[in-house]
Every structure is written in structure tokens, then in C-alpha cells.
Motif scaffolding. Structure first.
Motif, PDB file in Angstrom:
ATOM      1  N   THR A 200       0.832  -1.199   0.000  1.00  0.00           N
ATOM      2  CA  THR A 200       0.000   0.000   0.000  1.00  0.00           C
ATOM      3  C   THR A 200       0.872   1.258   0.000  1.00  0.00           C
ATOM      4  O   THR A 200       0.628   2.207  -0.754  1.00  0.00           O
ATOM      5  CB  THR A 200      -0.922   0.012   1.227  1.00  0.00           C
ATOM      6  N   GLY A 201       1.893   1.244   0.846  1.00  0.00           N
ATOM      7  CA  GLY A 201       2.783   2.399   0.915  1.00  0.00           C
ATOM      8  C   GLY A 201       3.526   2.634  -0.381  1.00  0.00           C
ATOM      9  O   GLY A 201       3.675   3.783  -0.834  1.00  0.00           O
ATOM     10  N   ARG A 202       4.006   1.560  -0.997  1.00  0.00           N
ATOM     11  CA  ARG A 202       4.723   1.675  -2.266  1.00  0.00           C
ATOM     12  C   ARG A 202       3.824   2.236  -3.354  1.00  0.00           C
ATOM     13  O   ARG A 202       4.223   3.108  -4.137  1.00  0.00           O
ATOM     14  CB  ARG A 202       5.269   0.304  -2.683  1.00  0.00           C
ATOM     15  N   ALA A 203       2.599   1.719  -3.435  1.00  0.00           N
ATOM     16  CA  ALA A 203       1.674   2.167  -4.479  1.00  0.00           C
ATOM     17  C   ALA A 203       1.290   3.630  -4.286  1.00  0.00           C
ATOM     18  O   ALA A 203       1.179   4.393  -5.255  1.00  0.00           O
ATOM     19  CB  ALA A 203       0.424   1.284  -4.470  1.00  0.00           C
ATOM     20  N   THR A 204       1.084   4.036  -3.023  1.00  0.00           N
ATOM     21  CA  THR A 204       0.730   5.435  -2.739  1.00  0.00           C
ATOM     22  C   THR A 204       1.855   6.374  -3.133  1.00  0.00           C
ATOM     23  O   THR A 204       1.639   7.394  -3.806  1.00  0.00           O
ATOM     24  CB  THR A 204       0.410   5.602  -1.242  1.00  0.00           C
ATOM     25  N   ALA A 205       3.074   6.035  -2.732  1.00  0.00           N
ATOM     26  CA  ALA A 205       4.232   6.892  -3.046  1.00  0.00           C
ATOM     27  C   ALA A 205       4.427   7.025  -4.555  1.00  0.00           C
ATOM     28  O   ALA A 205       4.695   8.113  -5.076  1.00  0.00           O
ATOM     29  CB  ALA A 205       5.478   6.323  -2.389  1.00  0.00           C
ATOM     30  N   LYS A 206       4.279   5.929  -5.260  1.00  0.00           N
ATOM     31  CA  LYS A 206       4.452   5.928  -6.720  1.00  0.00           C
ATOM     32  C   LYS A 206       3.411   6.833  -7.391  1.00  0.00           C
ATOM     33  O   LYS A 206       3.743   7.636  -8.283  1.00  0.00           O
ATOM     34  CB  LYS A 206       4.341   4.504  -7.255  1.00  0.00           C
ATOM     35  N   ALA A 207       2.152   6.721  -6.953  1.00  0.00           N
ATOM     36  CA  ALA A 207       1.085   7.522  -7.560  1.00  0.00           C
ATOM     37  C   ALA A 207       1.270   9.011  -7.278  1.00  0.00           C
ATOM     38  O   ALA A 207       1.032   9.860  -8.145  1.00  0.00           O
ATOM     39  CB  ALA A 207      -0.272   7.048  -7.045  1.00  0.00           C
ATOM     40  N   LEU A 208       1.707   9.347  -6.076  1.00  0.00           N
ATOM     41  CA  LEU A 208       1.908  10.759  -5.744  1.00  0.00           C
ATOM     42  C   LEU A 208       3.046  11.350  -6.571  1.00  0.00           C
ATOM     43  O   LEU A 208       2.959  12.486  -7.052  1.00  0.00           O
ATOM     44  CB  LEU A 208       2.196  10.905  -4.256  1.00  0.00           C
ATOM     45  N   ARG A 209       4.118  10.578  -6.742  1.00  0.00           N
ATOM     46  CA  ARG A 209       5.232  11.061  -7.573  1.00  0.00           C
ATOM     47  C   ARG A 209       4.773  11.294  -8.998  1.00  0.00           C
ATOM     48  O   ARG A 209       5.147  12.282  -9.636  1.00  0.00           O
ATOM     49  CB  ARG A 209       6.393  10.065  -7.527  1.00  0.00           C
ATOM     50  N   GLU A 210       3.964  10.372  -9.525  1.00  0.00           N
ATOM     51  CA  GLU A 210       3.467  10.518 -10.888  1.00  0.00           C
ATOM     52  C   GLU A 210       2.546  11.728 -11.029  1.00  0.00           C
ATOM     53  O   GLU A 210       2.411  12.295 -12.116  1.00  0.00           O
ATOM     54  CB  GLU A 210       2.729   9.236 -11.306  1.00  0.00           C
ATOM     55  N   GLY A 212       3.121  14.477  -9.503  1.00  0.00           N
ATOM     56  CA  GLY A 212       3.949  15.653  -9.304  1.00  0.00           C
ATOM     57  C   GLY A 212       4.147  16.048  -7.858  1.00  0.00           C
ATOM     58  O   GLY A 212       4.615  17.159  -7.572  1.00  0.00           O
ATOM     59  N   LEU A 213       3.797  15.167  -6.923  1.00  0.00           N
ATOM     60  CA  LEU A 213       3.985  15.446  -5.499  1.00  0.00           C
ATOM     61  C   LEU A 213       5.123  14.601  -4.947  1.00  0.00           C
ATOM     62  O   LEU A 213       5.279  13.434  -5.316  1.00  0.00           O
ATOM     63  CB  LEU A 213       2.704  15.127  -4.710  1.00  0.00           C
ATOM     64  N   ASP A 214       5.901  15.174  -4.050  1.00  0.00           N
ATOM     65  CA  ASP A 214       6.993  14.450  -3.405  1.00  0.00           C
ATOM     66  C   ASP A 214       6.455  13.797  -2.132  1.00  0.00           C
ATOM     67  O   ASP A 214       6.077  14.509  -1.179  1.00  0.00           O
ATOM     68  CB  ASP A 214       8.134  15.419  -3.061  1.00  0.00           C
TER      69      ASP A 214
END
Length: 305
Positions: A200-210, A212-214
């Protein structure tokens, strides 16, 4: 030393006769003598006294007789155990699932497996996705279900189902009245996140980066080790969080949590069934894998499993 030699020794010692030992083991008397001699030579001691009353075990022979009986008896159980294993009549299946698969998907499939194979005992272990894969690689489990594909050369990942991660907030939160929020508003709100290593954490981080959010700029209030703990923390007002849609159906329906839609942020992910490369699954594992594929393959579990 081999099993046949021990069987011969047992029959001779129990009957007190080389000839009766030969009859019981369906070999010639001379072959019996060769087997006994081989054992005595290997252990460097006399195992049978040849007396007028017959062949009697020496003190050393008595020790061998006691242990040989246990060993031969246990060996007889092997074909029976393997036959049961092959027919899935009596087997123990060890599997593992990360948070959502372990709490929702795998338990939902258990009734079907048990109804088809009532002799199978299931041992389900849970952890984050990394922990599940460690258990798989150390052969604690036969297969695992995780919320993401990982770069592990020793493992195969088979797509199992699609999932959606939704942003949740406590009932009465100011965002509840909005149809959508901007992605920038996420950076100002405390977050409840899963532990490092969770799918869940990996998927959330990936989507936010895509989008444009860090992810590193999120205001993280707490990291928690389970999906249920995350939901309770959000309901307590500690922060907001992204969780699997299937895990919050009940709370959303009851009004304990609200779903918040975010402009330009949509998080989809796949669940994968992970197995060791080049390793054959047990019949019980094959049966359960087939059931899981029937229930979830090429299907979405959004809104329910």
C-alpha cells in the motif's frame, strides 16, 4: 546400514532364528547371514549370539533392536503419508498474505478450498509485502499474495487482481463536504501511513510522484503496521490515509469514515501471487492457487472481494 538390513536383523532377533528371519523377509538364509555380518562389521561389535537356544541379541544388539524397530515402523508410514499428500486427503498448507490479501482475499477463498478438500489444514501467516516474500524465500510458506511486484530474481509473480486505493478521512472532517480536493491540499494534512515495505505504501508513493507530489513532503503523523490500525487511527482523528477500497467498505457505509476524491490522483495497483522459481508446488498449494485464480484473476476487487 540400510533399511533392509535392519528389517532382517529385527526378524532374526525376534524369532531367534536365521531361517525364520529369512522366511519373514523373503530372502535366502545365506543373504540373511550377509546382512547381519555387514551390520556387525559396520558397528564393530557382535550383535547376535549364536547359541543352542537360537540367535539372541547381545547387549549392543538390544540397543540396535529397540531403535531399529522405531525406524522401520516410521519408514512404513512414509508411503501412506505421501499417498495422502498426493490425494490432498491429509495435508498442511502454509501460505502468507500481506495486509489486504491476508485479511480479506485469502480468508474469502478458504471456505471453497475446505469444502473441496476437508482434509487440508491451512496455516496463514501475515506481514507486510517484504515480510511475506522473506517467508517465501526461506521456505516457511509455499506461496504468498502481495500488493505489488518486487525485483526478486528467485521469485515468480502472477497477476491476481486489481485494487483501488482511496483517501479516507474521519467522519466530520472538513473535506467531507467537498466533492474533490486539490492534490496540493494533501501536503497540509497529517497522514497515517503503513510501515516501510508495505505494498500500500509503495503504491501510494508511486502515484503521488506521478502526480507531481513528493511523498517525502507529506506530514506523517504515524507509521502503523496493519490496515486495521490505520483505519482506527484515522477514525480517531490522527490524520488521513490511503487504504484499499475493499478494506473500508463497512466503515464508509456506516459513516465512520468518508472517502475523499483528489484531483489528478488515482491509485490503482495489482495484487500478485508469488511463488519460488523452479519449485514444484504441493497438490494442496496447486489446488488453492487454482481457487484463488478462479475467484480473482482478471477481476477487480474494488467495492468487494
Amino acid at each position: 546400514m540400510n533399511l533392509k538390513q535392519l528389517e532382517v536383523f529385527i526378524k532374526v532377533a525376534e524369532s531367534g532364528s536365521f531361517s525364520k528371519g529369512a522366511e519373514a523377509t523373503f530372502i535366502t538364509q545365506s543373504t540373511v547371514s550377509q546382512h547381519i555380518s555387514a551390520l556387525e562389521s559396520e558397528f564393530g561389535m557382535k550383535l547376535l549370539d549364536r547359541t543352542g537356544k537360537g540367535a539372541l541379541p547381545t547387549e549392543g544388539g538390544k540397543i540396535l533392536l529397540e531403535r531399529a524397530r522405531k525406524l522401520v515402523e516410521y519408514a512404513k508410514e512414509i508411503p501412506v503419508a505421501l499417498a495422502r499428500f498426493k490425494g490432498i486427503e491429509e495435508a498442511e498448507l502454509n501460505i502468507a498474505g500481506s495486509s489486504i490479501p491476508g485479511e480479506y482475499m485469502i480468508p474469502a477463498a478458504l471456505p471453497l478450498l475446505i469444502s473441496r478438500f476437508p482434509g487440508v489444514t491451512i496455516v496463514l501467516l501475515q506481514g507486510d509485502s517484504r515480510d511475506v516474500l522473506r517467508k517465501l524465500m526461506t521456505e516457511e510458506v509455499e506461496f504468498g499474495v502481495v500488493g505489488g511486484r518486487f525485483e526478486e530474481e528467485s521469485l515468480d509473480f502472477t497477476p491476481l487482481a486489481k485494487d483501488e486505493l482511496v483517501l479516507i478521512a474521519p467522519a466530520g472532517h472538513r473535506w467531507a463536504k467537498k466533492s474533490r480536493i486539490t492534490k496540493e491540499e494533501l501536503l497540509a494534512e497529517p497522514f497515517v501511513l503503513r510501515e516501510t515495505g508495505s505494498g500500500t505504501g509503495r503504491a501510494t508513493a508511486k502515484a503521488l510522484r506521478e502526480a507531481g507530489l513528493d511523498p517525502a513532503k507529506l506530514k506523517v503523523a504515524v507509521h502503523l503496521g496493519s490496515n486495521e490500525a490505520v483505519k482506527r487511527a484515522v477514525m480517531a482523528g490522527i490524520g488521513v490515509s490511503y487504504v484499499s477500497a475493499v478494506s473500508v467498505q463497512r466503515e464508509l457505509e456506516q459513516g465512520a469514515l468518508v472517502q475523499v476524491r483528489v484531483t489528478e490522483v488515482e491509485i490503482k495497483r495489482d495484487f500478485f501471487l508469488a511463488t519460488r522459481k523452479g519449485r514444484e508446488l504441493s497438490p494442496a498449494a496447486i489446488a488453492f492457487k487454482e481457487i484463488m485464480m478462479q475467484m480473482y484473476a482478471k477481476a477487480s476487487i474494488e467495492g468487494g472481494a
